[in-house]
Write a protein that holds these residues in place. Structure first.
Motif, short mmCIF file in Angstrom:
data_model
loop_
_atom_site.label_atom_id
_atom_site.label_comp_id
_atom_site.label_asym_id
_atom_site.label_seq_id
_atom_site.Cartn_x
_atom_site.Cartn_y
_atom_site.Cartn_z
N TYR A 36 -2.58 -7.35 -15.37
CA TYR A 36 -3.34 -6.12 -15.14
C TYR A 36 -4.83 -6.44 -14.98
N ARG A 40 -7.09 -6.08 -11.51
CA ARG A 40 -8.31 -5.27 -11.50
C ARG A 40 -9.54 -6.10 -11.16
N GLN A 46 -3.80 -5.59 -3.54
CA GLN A 46 -4.26 -4.22 -3.43
C GLN A 46 -4.79 -3.94 -2.01
N ASN A 61 -1.07 1.06 -4.08
CA ASN A 61 -1.72 0.10 -4.98
C ASN A 61 -1.14 0.19 -6.39
N HIS A 62 -0.83 1.41 -6.82
CA HIS A 62 -0.22 1.56 -8.15
C HIS A 62 1.14 0.86 -8.19
N LEU A 65 0.65 -2.87 -8.21
CA LEU A 65 0.20 -3.31 -9.54
C LEU A 65 1.40 -3.45 -10.47
#
Length: 757
Positions: A36, A40, A46, A61-62, A65
């Motif tokens: 994670y 980020r 992404q 993107n979620h 992830l």
């Protein structure tokens, strides 16, 4: 509740599985956190904000992830329970090797994903290779498992990712390795010595529990039903089932500790292993005599009963001087019958031997800690992931030995048989699963593959496949409730999923269903996060799982099946030959011939019996009628015969002057009868078992009255002869006795007519 806790503790005597489950879950947590933060920080996988409508970009993107965290978490979880090397350095090497097969399989999956037929064929080939590489041991098993998961992910993700994204996936896998290594070598750093200490504590607790049950059994008043020859002495009292279970668990724990000793200090383990063996054997005899005493003690033996109870409880409390005092008192007071006197004296002798062995064991442990070096020794078994190898030796023997049936003549290494079977099962699962749903067929493939993991024969494969269906059915219901109860909130749902997954990994050796429930709940949460969750999707998962399970069941029953009956037959033969070797060497010593160390023979018998029990366990509730009766009879007789043979070997080894020429006629008959049983097991040829009890009794009459140990050895020999006679009757052999000319069994008479296993 106490029985349930006892069973759970018995399945994990050194808390190895508890540590594995904790390690896997912490690995997932750390890996998910690292990935994670990495995503980020770097924007890995992404899409840029300008790549499309904001809502679409945010959702994509979620999802990506979640995919990244899934990849890292899977690698960390698998590293937690497939890396089981004995030394930290070997563990690190094995962990660092895991990414290579996983990334290679992901790459091929992504490359072939757009080509429907090629990608499906790749799944079948990958599954076959993943099973075949087990021939190279634990690292082969680990490589096959992570490669399959990589290929599965490549097939699953080929619509979202391309081969160009492999670098980011490699970073996610690398973070999974970092997480697994951090948990293993920093957070839960362990070493073989600490594992050994946990095993010792577990062994001592089990010994106390066994003695506690023994005391309660002795204190029970009144005679109880007992089968002939005393074969079922541990099966008739409310405590007897628990007592027998404790004896089995204690023996398993002893075998595990012996193997662990070699890993911790191979140059100083022999003495400790020898004394541990002596203590365990003495406890086994204590349990046997405690179970038998209520059959023979009368109201006139109330004082004797109380004395026996007090002596056993003193041993439970580890008050060794008091044990000797009370055992000496038992030896001096005769019972109301000759049988009662003999049993009480044998119990007293066993308690004295236990006390002596425990004191010497404590001294041996202290000597080993000071670095005192003695000759090395070879344990009876090698551990597999910290546990006994289970049915693996028996299934391997069955797979490489021709069976008697027309379709059981084919022999091949187990990994070849499993590879051919999974190739067929995977093909069926892919074809039928594709007809049910062309995209979700991977659930059928997954069910088919996992049914072949940690299973070695048809019975185990079918059992595990059915557990998977049951676990999936339960998991989709619980998963649906979880998603609705938490509203899909990860912070609320993830702790629940992790707890359930932890229990699944911890209880996987008890029942595979728990693991499937945990994984299915996790997938429910995953699909919610991917925006695909629905009840229809969960039902489709169950349907595809049923397809995979059906493919497995059909395949293992038709394609080169390793039927349970064939496996049990191989296990019985291995066990019986180990027992025959111990008996033969014991007779040699009794006759004053060549002496051989009997301890290794006893340990080989223990290992073969443990493998037989592991192979028979899946059939315990899956056989009916005559087959069920015969299986129960063989398990009971093999257990009793093992007790008597171990006690015989121990008594013979302690004899200072074992020369008993009067035993030659009995030895001749015993060896001939044992050879007849061996022939029956190997070729199916019927024969006759001639009981030697009368000849053993004749030899016993020539012994001096004060030769107590020799009398005890001959008593065990008589009991072993009785157990083997019952075993021969269960195999549909004729049984004759020197005292009469009548048949005592066989030919379907006396309720013992049954085909060989």
């Amino acid at each position: 509740m106490r029985d349930g806790v006892d069973r759970l503790a018995g399945a994990d005597p050194g808390l190895t599985q508890l540590r594995t489950a904790t390690q896997a879950i912490l690995g997932i947590v750390v890996a998910v956190g690292l990935v994670y933060g990495f995503v980020r920080l770097t924007g890995a996988l992404q899409l840029p904000a300008a790549a499309g409508p904001p809502a679409v970009v945010t959702a994509t993107n979620h999802a990506l992830l979640i995919v990244s965290m899934l990849v890292g978490g899977i690698l960390a979880m698998m590293a937690g329970f497939v890396v089981n090397d004995p030394s930290p350095r070997q563990q690190l090497v094995s962990t660092l090797l895991l990414p290579a097969p996983m990334l290679a399989a992901i790459a091929v999956g992504l490359l072939l994903g757009p080509y429907r037929v090629a990608s499906l064929a790749w799944l079948v080939v990958l599954m076959t290779l993943a099973v075949y590489v087990r021939r190279w041991g634990p690292r082969g098993f680990a490589a096959g498992l992570v490669a399959f998961n990589g290929g599965f992910l490549g097939f699953f993700l080929h619509r979202q990712l391309s081969l160009g994204d492999l670098g980011w996936l490699a970073a996610d896998v690398g973070l999974g390795v970092v997480a697994a290594s951090f948990v293993r070598f920093v957070v839960l750093r362990d070493d073989p010595e600490r594992a050994l200490e946990r095993m010792r504590r577990s062994w001592q607790q089990r010994a106390r529990r066994l003695l506690d049950l023994g005391a309660e059994t002795v204190a029970a008043s009144g005679p109880r039903h007992r089968s002939r020859d005393g074969v079922d002495a541990l099966h008739r009292h409310p405590h007897d089932g628990q007592l027998r279970r404790q004896v089995v668990r204690l023996n398993e724990s002893t075998l595990i500790i012996e193997a662990q000793l070699v890993l911790t200090s191979p140059t100083s383990a022999r003495v400790e292993a020898q004394e541990l063996f002596g203590a365990e054997l003495s406890l086994t005899n204590c349990a046997r005599f405690c179970a038998a005493l209520p059959h023979v003690l009368t109201p006139a033996d109330a004082a004797l009963r109380a004395g026996a109870d007090a002596a056993v409880r003193a041993a439970r409390d580890e008050q060794w001087p008091l044990v000797r005092d009370r055992a000496a008192g038992l030896r001096e007071h005769p019972g109301s019958t000759e049988r009662a006197t003999t049993l009480v004296r044998r119990l007293a002798l066993s308690l004295e031997q236990y006390a002596a062995s425990r004191e010497r064991l404590h001294h041996a442990i202290e000597e080993r800690r000071r670095g005192v070096t003695v000759a090395t020794f070879q344990p009876a078994v090698e551990l597999a992931s910290g546990f006994l190898p289970g049915s693996v030796p028996v299934s391997a023997q069955a797979s490489t030995t021709p069976g008697r049936g027309r379709f059981e003549r084919t022999v091949m290494p187990p990994y070849v048989r499993s590879s051919l079977q999974i190739a067929v099962a995977a093909t069926v699962a892919v074809v039928v699963g594709d007809l049910v749903d062309g995209f979700r067929l991977y659930w059928a493939v997954l069910a088919a593959f996992l049914a072949f993991m940690a299973t070695t024969n048809t019975g185990e494969q079918v059992r595990k496949a059915l557990f998977r269906v049951a676990g999936t059915a339960i998991g989709i219901v619980v998963g649906d409730v979880l998603v609705h109860a938490t509203g899909g909130n990860v912070a609320a749902a993830l702790p629940v999923v992790l707890v359930v997954l932890f229990l699944g990994i911890y209880l996987i050796r008890t029942n595979y269903t728990f693991m499937v429930v945990g994984v299915t709940m996790m997938l429910s949460l995953l699909y919610y996060q991917l925006g695909e969750f629905s009840w229809d999707l969960l039902v489709l998962r169950l349907a595809e799982t049923a397809v995979g399970v059906g493919a497995v069941v059909l395949t293992v029953l038709v394609v080169f099946p390793l039927r349970p009956q064939r496996v049990i037959a191989a296990g019985v033969l291995l066990w019986f030959r180990a027992l025959a070797t111990l008996l033969d060497h014991s007779l040699d010593r009794l006759l004053g011939g060549e002496t051989r160390p009997l301890r290794s023979d006893i340990r080989a018998l223990d290992a073969s019996w443990a493998a037989l029990e592991a192979a028979a366990e899946p059939l315990r509730r899956a056989t009916f009628g005559r087959n069920s009766t015969q299986l129960a009879e063989i398990r009971a007789v093999s257990s009793a015969a093992r007790f008597y043979a171990r006690s015989l070997g121990d008594a013979v080894a302690e004899l200072a002057d074992p020369h008993l020429p009067a035993l030659r006629p009995a030895a001749r008959d015993l060896r001939g009868s044992v050879a007849a049983i061996d022939t029956r097991l190997e070729s199916g040829t019927h024969g006759t078992y001639v009981r030697a009890a009368a000849l053993v009794e004749r030899a016993a009459r020539e012994l001096p009255a004060d030769a107590e140990l020799a009398h005890l050895a001959l008593r065990d020999l008589t009991l072993l002869d009785g157990a083997l006679a019952r075993f021969a009757a269960a195999l549909d052999m004729q049984v004759r006795d020197h005292d009469t000319s009548d048949l005592l069994g066989g030919g379907g008479g006396g309720g013992h007519g049954a085909p060989s296993p």
